[in-house]
Write a protein that holds these residues in place. Structure first.
Motif, PDB file in Angstrom:
ATOM      1  N   ARG A 180       0.857  -1.183   0.000  1.00  0.00           N
ATOM      2  CA  ARG A 180       0.000   0.000   0.000  1.00  0.00           C
ATOM      3  C   ARG A 180       0.896   1.238   0.000  1.00  0.00           C
ATOM      4  N   VAL A 181       0.704   2.077  -1.002  1.00  0.00           N
ATOM      5  CA  VAL A 181       1.523   3.284  -1.165  1.00  0.00           C
ATOM      6  C   VAL A 181       1.489   4.117   0.110  1.00  0.00           C
ATOM      7  N   LYS A 182       0.343   4.229   0.724  1.00  0.00           N
ATOM      8  CA  LYS A 182       0.224   5.066   1.912  1.00  0.00           C
ATOM      9  C   LYS A 182       1.009   4.534   3.108  1.00  0.00           C
ATOM     10  N   ASP A 183       1.449   3.268   3.029  1.00  0.00           N
ATOM     11  CA  ASP A 183       2.222   2.673   4.114  1.00  0.00           C
ATOM     12  C   ASP A 183       3.733   2.772   3.917  1.00  0.00           C
ATOM     13  N   LEU A 184       4.171   3.255   2.762  1.00  0.00           N
ATOM     14  CA  LEU A 184       5.605   3.377   2.505  1.00  0.00           C
ATOM     15  C   LEU A 184       6.227   4.441   3.405  1.00  0.00           C
ATOM     16  N   CYS A 185       7.379   4.141   3.971  1.00  0.00           N
ATOM     17  CA  CYS A 185       8.080   5.167   4.749  1.00  0.00           C
ATOM     18  C   CYS A 185       8.640   6.203   3.762  1.00  0.00           C
ATOM     19  N   SER A 186       8.895   7.376   4.252  1.00  0.00           N
ATOM     20  CA  SER A 186       9.268   8.502   3.394  1.00  0.00           C
ATOM     21  C   SER A 186      10.488   8.221   2.525  1.00  0.00           C
ATOM     22  N   GLY A 187      11.529   7.617   3.093  1.00  0.00           N
ATOM     23  CA  GLY A 187      12.748   7.366   2.328  1.00  0.00           C
ATOM     24  C   GLY A 187      12.523   6.438   1.150  1.00  0.00           C
ATOM     25  N   ASP A 188      11.728   5.387   1.353  1.00  0.00           N
ATOM     26  CA  ASP A 188      11.439   4.454   0.263  1.00  0.00           C
ATOM     27  C   ASP A 188      10.580   5.123  -0.804  1.00  0.00           C
ATOM     28  N   ARG A 189       9.602   5.859  -0.352  1.00  0.00           N
ATOM     29  CA  ARG A 189       8.721   6.594  -1.264  1.00  0.00           C
ATOM     30  C   ARG A 189       9.526   7.573  -2.119  1.00  0.00           C
ATOM     31  N   ASP A 190      10.400   8.333  -1.478  1.00  0.00           N
ATOM     32  CA  ASP A 190      11.221   9.309  -2.196  1.00  0.00           C
ATOM     33  C   ASP A 190      12.138   8.624  -3.201  1.00  0.00           C
ATOM     34  N   ALA A 191      12.712   7.476  -2.828  1.00  0.00           N
ATOM     35  CA  ALA A 191      13.611   6.752  -3.734  1.00  0.00           C
ATOM     36  C   ALA A 191      12.878   6.308  -4.999  1.00  0.00           C
ATOM     37  N   ILE A 192      11.642   5.857  -4.850  1.00  0.00           N
ATOM     38  CA  ILE A 192      10.855   5.432  -6.014  1.00  0.00           C
ATOM     39  C   ILE A 192      10.547   6.631  -6.903  1.00  0.00           C
ATOM     40  N   ILE A 193      10.187   7.745  -6.293  1.00  0.00           N
ATOM     41  CA  ILE A 193       9.866   8.955  -7.055  1.00  0.00           C
ATOM     42  C   ILE A 193      11.099   9.462  -7.811  1.00  0.00           C
ATOM     43  N   VAL A 194      12.260   9.454  -7.168  1.00  0.00           N
ATOM     44  CA  VAL A 194      13.487   9.881  -7.834  1.00  0.00           C
ATOM     45  C   VAL A 194      13.798   8.946  -9.006  1.00  0.00           C
ATOM     46  N   TRP A 195      13.632   7.640  -8.804  1.00  0.00           N
ATOM     47  CA  TRP A 195      13.879   6.678  -9.883  1.00  0.00           C
ATOM     48  C   TRP A 195      12.933   6.938 -11.057  1.00  0.00           C
ATOM     49  N   LEU A 196      11.652   7.166 -10.765  1.00  0.00           N
ATOM     50  CA  LEU A 196      10.684   7.446 -11.837  1.00  0.00           C
ATOM     51  C   LEU A 196      11.074   8.705 -12.600  1.00  0.00           C
ATOM     52  N   ARG A 197      11.461   9.746 -11.884  1.00  0.00           N
ATOM     53  CA  ARG A 197      11.856  11.006 -12.525  1.00  0.00           C
ATOM     54  C   ARG A 197      13.093  10.800 -13.401  1.00  0.00           C
ATOM     55  N   ALA A 198      14.085  10.104 -12.875  1.00  0.00           N
ATOM     56  CA  ALA A 198      15.348   9.909 -13.602  1.00  0.00           C
ATOM     57  C   ALA A 198      15.162   9.043 -14.838  1.00  0.00           C
ATOM     58  N   THR A 199      14.332   8.021 -14.764  1.00  0.00           N
ATOM     59  CA  THR A 199      14.154   7.127 -15.906  1.00  0.00           C
ATOM     60  C   THR A 199      13.194   7.694 -16.946  1.00  0.00           C
ATOM     61  N   ALA A 200      12.322   8.598 -16.549  1.00  0.00           N
ATOM     62  CA  ALA A 200      11.344   9.138 -17.495  1.00  0.00           C
ATOM     63  C   ALA A 200      11.864  10.359 -18.239  1.00  0.00           C
ATOM     64  N   TYR A 201      12.616  11.186 -17.562  1.00  0.00           N
ATOM     65  CA  TYR A 201      13.012  12.453 -18.166  1.00  0.00           C
ATOM     66  C   TYR A 201      14.508  12.502 -18.435  1.00  0.00           C
ATOM     67  N   ASP A 202      15.283  12.505 -17.381  1.00  0.00           N
ATOM     68  CA  ASP A 202      16.737  12.578 -17.509  1.00  0.00           C
ATOM     69  C   ASP A 202      17.296  12.478 -16.103  1.00  0.00           C
ATOM     70  N   THR A 203      18.496  11.995 -15.996  1.00  0.00           N
ATOM     71  CA  THR A 203      19.103  11.937 -14.667  1.00  0.00           C
ATOM     72  C   THR A 203      19.570  13.314 -14.208  1.00  0.00           C
ATOM     73  N   LEU A 204      19.687  14.264 -15.147  1.00  0.00           N
ATOM     74  CA  LEU A 204      20.076  15.620 -14.775  1.00  0.00           C
ATOM     75  C   LEU A 204      18.833  16.424 -14.394  1.00  0.00           C
TER      76      LEU A 204
END
Length: 176
Positions: A83-107
């Motif tokens: 459940r997304v709402k149960d993810l701790c902040s660090g794990d949630r942030d890591a997934i969001i950063v990965w999505l951003r980096a793989t979708a747009y650019d790592t820069l």
């Protein structure tokens, strides 16, 4: 305040054979190694962003009401027992950063300011070079951690999820 008032719903475990062949995904390592959760899953299957997701991201209403990231994470985390709402902040942030980096650019472009001179400068952060602080705690069967004080008292604690943080903020501000 009971920050865990909702009960878990049993959901089928992730099976890669259930993912349609057109859905591209990767297995993401969680910074917590799953120690913050009873399930102890330290890796999650996460689908790459698509054009449909881009349409959601571009929605001003979803952005303004604060639900955008929850909606994207619900769509992209393929293991529906998580459940997304149960993810701790660090794990949630890591997934969001990965999505951003793989979708747009790592820069990732930012505007930085030199604290000594006050001078502003446009620069970019390379998301692929971000390092997570090592998570060395070992959670119990509920994803809770022990801390022993100097006088020998044992304290149990847990990393709060976004939902728990929000409830705590609402509770705290309702007292004033």
């Amino acid at each position: 305040i009971d920050i865990n008032e909702e009960k878990s719903v049993d959901v089928k475990e992730f099976d890669p054979r259930d993912v349609p062949p057109e859905v591209m995904y990767d297995i993401i390592d969680l910074p917590s190694h799953g120690e913050c959760y009873a399930h102890k899953k330290g890796k999650l299957p996460v689908a790459y962003l698509t054009a449909a997701d881009e349409n959601i991201i571009a929605s001003p209403n979803l952005y303004n009401n604060g639900n955008l990231l929850d909606i994207i994470l619900e769509r992209k985390i393929l293991d529906k027992s998580i459940r997304v709402k149960d993810l701790c902040s660090g794990d949630r942030d890591a997934i969001i950063v990965w999505l951003r980096a793989t979708a747009y650019d790592t820069l990732f472009p930012i505007n930085a300011r030199n604290p000594e001179t006050g001078k502003k400068k446009k620069t970019k952060i390379d998301l692929s070079r971000l390092k997570y602080k090592p998570f060395k705690l070992k959670g119990d069967e509920n994803g809770h951690f022990d801390y022993t004080t100097e006088n020998g008292d044992l304290i149990k604690f847990k990393m709060l999820s976004k939902a728990e943080q929000q409830k705590l903020i609402e509770y705290t501000f309702s007292k004033y």
